[in-house]
Design an enzyme around this catalytic site. Structure first.
Site, PDB file in Angstrom:
ATOM      1  N   GLY A  46       0.833  -1.198   0.000  1.00  0.00           N
ATOM      2  CA  GLY A  46       0.000   0.000   0.000  1.00  0.00           C
ATOM      3  C   GLY A  46       0.865   1.244   0.000  1.00  0.00           C
ATOM      4  N   GLN A  51       2.806  10.014   1.185  1.00  0.00           N
ATOM      5  CA  GLN A  51       4.157   9.465   1.361  1.00  0.00           C
ATOM      6  C   GLN A  51       5.122   9.911   0.263  1.00  0.00           C
ATOM      7  OE1 GLN A  51       2.313   5.347   1.948  1.00  0.00           O
ATOM      8  NE2 GLN A  51       4.191   5.175   3.139  1.00  0.00           N
ATOM      9  N   CYS A  92       5.593   0.040   7.214  1.00  0.00           N
ATOM     10  CA  CYS A  92       5.255   1.218   6.423  1.00  0.00           C
ATOM     11  C   CYS A  92       6.492   1.620   5.629  1.00  0.00           C
ATOM     12  CB  CYS A  92       4.840   2.359   7.352  1.00  0.00           C
ATOM     13  SG  CYS A  92       4.374   3.870   6.488  1.00  0.00           S
ATOM     14  N   HIS A 134      -4.811   1.738   7.293  1.00  0.00           N
ATOM     15  CA  HIS A 134      -3.443   2.264   7.429  1.00  0.00           C
ATOM     16  C   HIS A 134      -3.199   3.379   6.406  1.00  0.00           C
ATOM     17  CE1 HIS A 134       1.094   1.540   7.846  1.00  0.00           C
ATOM     18  NE2 HIS A 134       1.009   2.255   6.730  1.00  0.00           N
TER      19      HIS A 134
HETATM   20  C1  QAP Z   1       0.867  -0.917   5.043  1.00  0.00           C
HETATM   21  O1  QAP Z   1       3.034  -1.171   4.178  1.00  0.00           O
HETATM   22  C2  QAP Z   1       0.622  -2.198   5.801  1.00  0.00           C
HETATM   23  O2  QAP Z   1       9.776  -1.532   6.546  1.00  0.00           O
HETATM   24  C3  QAP Z   1       1.683  -1.068   3.791  1.00  0.00           C
HETATM   25  O3  QAP Z   1      11.777  -1.974   4.818  1.00  0.00           O
HETATM   26  C4  QAP Z   1       1.678  -3.036   6.154  1.00  0.00           C
HETATM   27  O4  QAP Z   1       3.687  -1.900   2.162  1.00  0.00           O
HETATM   28  C5  QAP Z   1      -0.641  -2.542   6.181  1.00  0.00           C
HETATM   29  C6  QAP Z   1       7.811  -2.064   3.527  1.00  0.00           C
HETATM   30  C7  QAP Z   1       1.432  -4.207   6.855  1.00  0.00           C
HETATM   31  C8  QAP Z   1      -0.877  -3.717   6.880  1.00  0.00           C
HETATM   32  C9  QAP Z   1       0.154  -4.558   7.202  1.00  0.00           C
HETATM   33  C10 QAP Z   1       8.140  -1.801   4.833  1.00  0.00           C
HETATM   34  C11 QAP Z   1       8.850  -2.314   2.630  1.00  0.00           C
HETATM   35  C12 QAP Z   1       6.423  -2.072   3.054  1.00  0.00           C
HETATM   36  C13 QAP Z   1       9.468  -1.780   5.251  1.00  0.00           C
HETATM   37  C14 QAP Z   1       4.001  -1.620   3.292  1.00  0.00           C
HETATM   38  C15 QAP Z   1      10.494  -2.016   4.341  1.00  0.00           C
HETATM   39  C16 QAP Z   1      10.175  -2.289   3.035  1.00  0.00           C
HETATM   40  C17 QAP Z   1       5.365  -1.669   3.804  1.00  0.00           C
HETATM   41 CO    CO Z   2       2.361   3.447   5.563  1.00  0.00          CO
END
Ligand code: QAP
Ligand code: CO
Length: 168
Positions: A46, A51, A92, A134
């Site tokens: 997402g 962002q 995130c 989120h």
């Molecule tokens: C939001 O988050 C989300 O730390 C989307 O090093 C996440 O796509 C909602 C990401 C989990 C519900 C559950 C994070 C990539 C991606 C990191 C993401 C990273 C590389 C996060």
């Molecule tokens: Co986020």
């Protein structure tokens, strides 16, 4: 196509409340393409326009295994459909490297517009429901770290600030 730079916590610009989209034109559709490219590249499930420092109510999501179910979410609203909650480890792209449990309602109805301005509505549960909430938080200037204890949040802030100094 373009990869867009992602703002990282504790950047103040992540606290901006995004404005509704009023013009559904080719510029918007190009921005959405670039958001998907940036999200898939990360890789992420997402991304909110906030962002990438665009303060309009635009979200891209794909929670599918095969990364072939892109969902465009513009001017979203949601209602909670059940008392049940879900405790899920969230991450995130704006808080890279940190994952913490957050509790949220796990069944919602999303109403939003697509990239043509067409309104749609869908029911979401589990990961998709959490992801939608989120991302809508981002449009309101909120981050998942806001749900953590001040101690945990401050530890994450310090570590990211240190990394940002090293990379400056
Ligand atoms: C939001 O988050 C989300 O730390 C989307 O090093 C996440 O796509 C909602 C990401 C989990 C519900 C559950 C994070 C990539 C991606 C990191 C993401 C990273 C590389 C996060
Ligand atoms: Co986020």
């Amino acid at each position: 196509m373009a990869l867009l730079p992602i703002l990282e916590f504790p950047d103040k610009r992540l606290r901006t409340v995004a404005e509704p989209v009023t013009e559904f034109n080719d510029e918007l559709r190009q921005l959405i393409k670039d958001m998907f490219e940036t999200m898939y590249d990360a890789p992420g499930i997402g991304l909110a326009a906030t962002q990438i420092n665009v303060h309009q109510r635009i979200i891209t999501i794909d929670t599918s295994e095969d990364k072939n179910e892109p969902l465009v979410v513009i001017n979203p609203q949601f209602e909670v459909l059940a008392d049940e909650t879900e405790k899920m480890q969230e991450g995130c792209l704006s808080v890279p490297g940190f994952y913490e449990d957050v509790v949220r309602p796990n069944k919602i109805r999303l109403t939003a517009q697509d990239e043509q301005g067409e309104e749609y509505s869908l029911e979401a549960d589990d990961l998709l429901a959490v992801c939608i909430q989120h991302e809508i938080d981002h449009l309101d200037g909120k981050l998942f770290v806001d749900y953590l204890s001040p101690l945990k949040r401050n530890r994450i802030r310090s570590k990211l600030e240190k990394l940002h100094r090293q990379h400056a």
